[in-house]
Design an enzyme around this catalytic site. Structure first.
Site, short mmCIF file in Angstrom:
data_model
loop_
_atom_site.label_atom_id
_atom_site.label_comp_id
_atom_site.label_asym_id
_atom_site.label_seq_id
_atom_site.Cartn_x
_atom_site.Cartn_y
_atom_site.Cartn_z
N GLU A 163 -1.15 10.26 2.34
CA GLU A 163 0.24 10.47 1.95
C GLU A 163 0.42 10.41 0.44
O GLU A 163 1.17 11.20 -0.15
CB GLU A 163 1.12 9.41 2.61
CG GLU A 163 2.60 9.60 2.41
CD GLU A 163 3.41 8.60 3.23
OE1 GLU A 163 4.42 8.12 2.71
OE2 GLU A 163 3.02 8.31 4.37
N ASP A 164 -0.29 9.48 -0.21
CA ASP A 164 -0.09 9.26 -1.64
C ASP A 164 -1.06 10.03 -2.53
O ASP A 164 -0.72 10.35 -3.68
CB ASP A 164 -0.23 7.76 -1.96
CG ASP A 164 0.89 6.93 -1.35
OD1 ASP A 164 1.89 7.52 -0.91
OD2 ASP A 164 0.75 5.69 -1.30
#
Length: 237
Positions: free
Chosen positions: A97-98
């Site tokens: 996600e990051d």
């Protein structure tokens, strides 16, 4: 640094406050010492990948890696889980996600890279706890809650990772400062009953004592959210 025996008894946020990342790394080493060498090496490899990916990330007052360490340690220490794939996925639960670019590109490429580095099950667990792209025309918090409910409904082991993540964010909200305190409570409070129902399910792969511990933590998180959101506001009599 405290003795290993003392460190093993300390609450995770207390280790964070007193000893920081070094203390959490030592506690992690204590937890994984019981694993066979190949499993221990895989866990250490996952930790170092997480440390590299999140090296410049911070959560208000601390390195982001502290959060990932607490999520993984909680699963081992408080939930009694020795499933190495689950612990690896816990360490890497925010990686795709990051930092998808650092893992190969978009979400699918990043998940494929995790499957290559570790295995497909780990990649699938990370997928289950990775937020999809948000629709700008819908409420962001509502989309997050819908994703959590739907993804965890079909993936029992992902529930274990996400409830540890939720506990760290929810119970740990008192260790947050500034506007994030109110925004976190607003985001997470409606998820308390969702996690209660998911954790109580027969197919959630945790022992009865672990489930009871989590329920107590959810009670504590709920009380803290209420204090933040329902308590007197600044300027009131």
């Amino acid at each position: 640094m405290a003795s290993p025996a003392y460190l093993a008894t300390m609450p995770l946020h207390a280790i964070t406050e007193v000893y920081g990342e070094d203390g959490l790394r030592q506690r992690f080493a204590l937890e994984v010492a019981r694993f066979p060498v190949p499993d221990r090496e895989r866990l250490e490899e996952a930790l170092e990948l997480a440390a590299r990916l999140h090296r410049d990330d911070r959560r208000v007052r601390e390195p982001y890696l502290n959060h990932l360490l607490r999520v993984a340690i909680r699963i081992m220490s408080h939930y009694g889980v020795d499933d190495v794939d689950v612990i690896v996925a816990a360490l890497l639960h925010d990686a795709v996600e990051d930092h998808p670019d650092e893992l190969g590109g978009d979400t699918e490429a990043a998940l494929a890279e995790l499957a290559k580095l570790f295995n497909r099950r780990i990649a699938d667990l990370v997928r289950s706890v990775t937020n999809p792209a948000y629709d700008p025309d819908r409420d962001r918090h509502e989309q997050y809650r819908t994703h959590v409910a739907e993804s965890l409904d079909r993936d029992p082991w992902a529930r274990v990772i996400k409830v540890s993540d939720f506990t760290d964010n929810g119970v740990g909200v008192i260790h947050t400062t500034g506007p994030k305190v109110h925004s976190s409570a607003t985001k997470y409070r409606p998820l308390v009953p969702v996690f209660r129902e998911l954790v109580a399910r027969a197919d959630t792969p945790l022992s009865a004592p672990a489930k009871a511990h989590i329920m107590d933590q959810l009670d504590l998180a709920e009380s803290r959210f209420a204090a933040i959101l329902d308590g007197p506001q600044t300027g009131e009599a």
